[in-house]
Design an enzyme around this catalytic site. Structure first.
Site, PDB file in Angstrom:
ATOM      1  N   PHE A  22      51.031  71.528  17.049  1.00  0.00           N
ATOM      2  CA  PHE A  22      51.583  70.175  17.094  1.00  0.00           C
ATOM      3  C   PHE A  22      51.678  69.629  18.512  1.00  0.00           C
ATOM      4  O   PHE A  22      51.722  68.409  18.721  1.00  0.00           O
ATOM      5  CB  PHE A  22      52.956  70.142  16.408  1.00  0.00           C
ATOM      6  CG  PHE A  22      54.116  70.472  17.297  1.00  0.00           C
ATOM      7  CD1 PHE A  22      54.816  69.480  17.964  1.00  0.00           C
ATOM      8  CD2 PHE A  22      54.534  71.788  17.467  1.00  0.00           C
ATOM      9  CE1 PHE A  22      55.894  69.779  18.784  1.00  0.00           C
ATOM     10  CE2 PHE A  22      55.611  72.095  18.277  1.00  0.00           C
ATOM     11  CZ  PHE A  22      56.298  71.089  18.937  1.00  0.00           C
ATOM     12  N   LYS A  23      51.677  70.511  19.508  1.00  0.00           N
ATOM     13  CA  LYS A  23      51.800  70.040  20.893  1.00  0.00           C
ATOM     14  C   LYS A  23      50.646  69.113  21.281  1.00  0.00           C
ATOM     15  O   LYS A  23      50.785  68.282  22.182  1.00  0.00           O
ATOM     16  CB  LYS A  23      51.849  71.232  21.848  1.00  0.00           C
ATOM     17  CG  LYS A  23      52.935  72.267  21.551  1.00  0.00           C
ATOM     18  CD  LYS A  23      54.314  71.730  21.778  1.00  0.00           C
ATOM     19  CE  LYS A  23      55.396  72.738  21.410  1.00  0.00           C
ATOM     20  NZ  LYS A  23      55.501  73.870  22.313  1.00  0.00           N
ATOM     21  N   ASP A  24      49.490  69.254  20.615  1.00  0.00           N
ATOM     22  CA  ASP A  24      48.358  68.379  20.917  1.00  0.00           C
ATOM     23  C   ASP A  24      48.689  66.915  20.665  1.00  0.00           C
ATOM     24  O   ASP A  24      48.125  66.021  21.318  1.00  0.00           O
ATOM     25  CB  ASP A  24      47.147  68.751  20.050  1.00  0.00           C
ATOM     26  CG  ASP A  24      46.524  70.081  20.435  1.00  0.00           C
ATOM     27  OD1 ASP A  24      46.463  70.381  21.638  1.00  0.00           O
ATOM     28  OD2 ASP A  24      46.092  70.816  19.531  1.00  0.00           O
TER      29      ASP A  24
ATOM     30  N   THR B 149      52.663  75.077  24.049  1.00  0.00           N
ATOM     31  CA  THR B 149      52.681  74.004  25.042  1.00  0.00           C
ATOM     32  C   THR B 149      51.630  74.234  26.111  1.00  0.00           C
ATOM     33  O   THR B 149      50.926  73.307  26.525  1.00  0.00           O
ATOM     34  CB  THR B 149      54.071  73.900  25.703  1.00  0.00           C
ATOM     35  OG1 THR B 149      55.026  73.492  24.736  1.00  0.00           O
ATOM     36  CG2 THR B 149      54.066  72.892  26.831  1.00  0.00           C
TER      37      THR B 149
END
Length: 476
Positions: free
Chosen positions: A112-114, A145
């Site tokens: 999800f960090k993308d 991250t």
């Protein structure tokens, strides 16, 4: 729209400026002077937008100093088909009759960090070019991250990345994603200790204003407001997709709840800000693993971070964090956006190792909608297994923490959306334990584990890190 510090000691600044700073100049965190408000009519007008178009609409409320045409172009590049696999960027899929998954792992590092990092990469390069400056990112990662930042910033003009990660506390996949990059502007540092030790060194360097200015330091950890603002977008997107099937007359004010696997509190903080803006959110459910300091806070009002030695190594490693940096932004809101009260709370933390906000406990759920829960390794295994057997879907261990805790907070008539954290292929050991399935590497990443790795091992030593960064920092 200007930005100030939670601790009250920073002159108001523009969005582009705070992107480069990371921490506020007084050691606090940057927050908007006022949170922009959106009406039901405004949200409804966004229904037919693509994800890049929605991102530009939401971010335009925060980035007033970036011309709208430039912001549109940045969002289009950040969320393009060249970067994200899914046509819709963020697929929203019913897992079963109780849970809907918000798919946030369609980007280059399968996490999800993308979602925020791709926008941050575009915006940082834009601001640097506009101001003829350079930036040296010093960051800390517990797993995802680091790779998301490095993939977003590799090869970017005027930017170098120094990413600290804890030795031996990430999966083989996570290490390979980071350490296999050979771009000259990427520097991986494996630190002796845990994530909190990495984060403490990042804060120490960022808090030394002379060293920070001399070496043009910034950060892309979730303390960077650019990440928080970009993450708000998928809360609006998910609400719009869940309410697509409703009659038009029933959409306005229709409440949903979100469950968010949480470590550093950045992802769920974005949900809190979206709710504050006017998105109809009933509950924000925080899911912790065995490092459940945040669960204890939301259950009791007592925030008592643990030491590095007391931080567990778990099978959901990206959440192996005991001191959540972004909690400061929420406590600032909890204390009436009063910088003096916030500073006093942090002095209490420094002096006693805890912040006692038990007097505010009832407001955590009643006013702000926060509830929480803890998940263990046994829970993760059971949840991954049950989800696979019941739906055929394999989820990663962090998402499993979310699904487990989400089921404890279901309410009739209120859809429960769980934010997916990563692809299960990143954590094959626990998936095999739970399902007996041996997941292969995604086709576009085949051979990743066999690539040479480039990493510098380092003691938990601030002086050594300073010397390393100063010798390799990009200068104007």
């Amino acid at each position: 729209m200007k930005y100030i510090s939670t601790r009250g000691g920073m002159e108001p600044a523009e969005y582009g400026e705070v992107l480069l700073e990371g921490l506020a100049t007084d050691g606090g965190l940057v927050v908007p002077e006022t949170v922009p408000q959106v009406t039901s009519e405004t949200i409804e007008s966004w229904r037919d937008l693509s994800y890049p178009e929605l991102a530009a609409e939401v971010l335009s409320l925060y980035a007033h100093d970036i011309p709208r045409a430039d912001l549109d172009a940045m969002c289009a590049r950040a969320y393009s088909r060249d970067t994200f696999v899914a046509d819709e960027v963020v697929p929203v899929t019913k897992l079963d009759d109780e849970i809907t998954l918000v798919g946030l792992s369609e980007g280059p590092t399968l996490a999800f960090k993308d979602m925020a990092m791709q926008f941050l990469g575009q915006s940082l390069e834009y601001v640097l070019a506009r101001t003829d400056r350079t930036l040296n990112i010093v960051g800390a990662t517990s797993g995802d991250t680091g790779s998301a930042a490095e993939y977003a910033l590799r090869g970017k003009d005027g930017i170098a990345v120094f990413m600290l990660s804890p030795q031996g506390r990430m999966s083989d996949f996570q290490r390979a994603q980071m350490y296999s990059l050979d771009d000259e502007n990427i520097h991986n540092i494996a630190l002796e200790g845990v994530f909190d030790d990495c984060q403490n060194l990042v804060k120490a360097l960022s808090g030394d204003l002379e060293f920070k200015r001399e070496n043009h330091l910034g950060t892309v950890n979730s303390i960077n407001l650019g990440r928080i603002s970009a993450q708000m977008v998928y809360y609006f997107w998910a609400w719009l997709r869940v309410t697509d099937a409703l009659p038009v007359t029933e959409r306005a004010g229709f409440e949903v709840s979100f469950t968010v696997p949480s470590g550093n509190f950045g992802n769920i903080l974005s949900g809190h800000m979206a709710k504050t803006m006017g998105l109809p959110v009933r509950k924000l459910v925080l899911a912790a693993n065995e490092n459940n300091v945040l669960d204890q806070f939301f259950r009791t009002g007592l925030y008592a971070p643990r030491s590095s030695a007391e931080t567990y190594l778990t099978s959901s490693p990206s959440m192996d964090i005991s001191k959540a940096s972004n909690l400061e932004r929420f406590i600032y809101d909890l204390l009436g956006r009063d910088g003096e009260r916030l500073s006093a709370a942090w002095r209490e933390l420094d002096e006693t190792g805890k912040i006692d906000l038990t007097a505010e406990h009832a407001r955590l759920e009643g006013e702000f909608g926060f509830v929480s829960g803890t998940s263990t390794h046994a829970d993760r295994v059971a949840t991954i297994r049950a989800t696979f057997e019941g739906t055929g879907v394999i989820i990663d261990p962090h998402t499993a923490d979310g699904v487990k805790v989400a089921r404890e907070h279901l309410e009739p008539g209120v859809p429960m959306l769980v934010l997916e954290t990563a692809k299960p292929e990143k954590f094959p050991e626990i998936v095999f334990e739970a399902t007996g399935k041996q997941l292969g590497m995604p086709e576009h990443l085949s051979g990743l584990l066999d690539l040479p790795q480039h990493v510098t091992e380092m003691a938990d030593d601030e002086a050594q890190l300073r010397e390393f960064v100063a010798a390799r920092a990009v200068k104007p």
